[in-house]
Enzyme design. Sequence first.
Site, PDB file in Angstrom:
ATOM      1  CB  SER A 241      -0.903   0.006   1.237  1.00 13.94           C
ATOM      2  OG  SER A 241      -0.115   0.117   2.418  1.00 13.94           O
ATOM      3  CE  LYS A 242      -1.777   6.514  -3.027  1.00  8.81           C
ATOM      4  NZ  LYS A 242      -2.519   7.784  -3.178  1.00  8.81           N
TER       5      LYS A 242
END
Length: 473
Positions: A241-242
Amino acid sequence: MTNVVTRFAPSPTGYLHIGGARTALFNWLYSRANNGKMLLRIEDTDRARYNEVAVEAIKDGLSWLGLDWDGEPASQFERSDRHREVVKQLLSKGAAYRCYATPEELTEMREKAKAEGRPPRYDGRWRDRDASEAPKDQPSVIRIKAPREGEILVEDQVQGLVRFPAKDMDDFIILRSDGTPTYMHAVVADDHDMGVTHVIRGDDHLTNAARQTIIYQAMGWKVPVMAHIPLIHGSDGAKLSKRHGAIGVEAYRAMGYLPEALRNYLVRLGWAHGDDEIMSTEEMTKWFDFEGMNKAAARFDFAKLENLNGHYIRHAEDEHLVKSLESVLHEIDGGELLKNNMTAKRRNQLAEAMPGLKERAKTLIDLANGAAFLFSERPLQLDEKATSILDDDARKSLGGIIPLLKDVSDWNLETVEATVRQYTEQQGLKLGRVAQPLRAALTGRGVSPGVFDVLSVLGREESIARIEDQLTK
């Protein structure tokens, strides 16, 4: 041996993310290792999500990483006529058919399958019916006739021989009712026409490989060599994910990473060459093959990337680092000061200071922050630590050393170091009692490159002026 042709085929819906960058790198390395070509194809059939800015960002990200492609980038959308032509051939072969199932019928199929605990699949109701039975003015899609018995085999260079039971495959759509081709079909036609010999992509496409094999076989085309590489997960093993690093390549550039360090880090995510951790691009190209690929998901770790980047900075040529820093001053934190004050003299000073700066830096941002003292105007603004260092005793020590510094005839690293050490011995002081106040006065900071490096790079006039500034406070 057939000339190797690989391809990187991103969707133009966002920037070049880190997973895509690694896929591009693996395609690039395999093509270069085998004296082949890597093509760039923009898979832009979904026009609702098409983004021209994203296309440019993808190309810019690849170029920054040093991953060049052969020929002009191809647009999948512009090949739609060819995709429809292949569909017509499949229809004429009896390998595809028109399906007139309504949205309501499809919903009913899905709900029935769900109620019976089966995967929601099309039931093939138009597979063997004549088109004359079609309702008037009812739009149709075109579906491939998937095999109903046996297995679809995918001989994968990473995953091994993967078997997909035919009963788990449905007659998927290859042409929508509005005449637009689906991704599943367009990819096959494009890879065949572009002469792609090796398809290297994430293992989330493994099921797609089985479906695409059906189209290849229906057309009588040779299936490319498949290699489905492990996905990248975060350091905690969760899907990337980010917060783990699933951000665009341009963000890594803005964080001060060198492209050569990022290439080295990415190639080790899912591939290995013995115990080698640090390898040049030339070595990667020489060694890269499928045997070194791991089936398990790789884990992205910012700390490891930062340490590797620090290694590359410490071992880089000074002029290379100056140029690398100059190229990103407009986008990194701390770059504005250097950008706005980059004269020829200060650039020379930056190059001269680089040996000391790079020993402490892990990113180009660290280099920019470390070099800020060179670009700061007098009188310097002191940070909190420097302010605490420059007490009355420290200023007294600085006042005593100025006459000695003014008497230095040949100002260089060796002479200024000898002068400072001579002064500390005369005063019976430890070196730190003089070096720390000097650092604070010369840089405005409590932490900096070595104080002798700072004196040498700033020169006699600027160094003495900065020290005297602090004595007047």
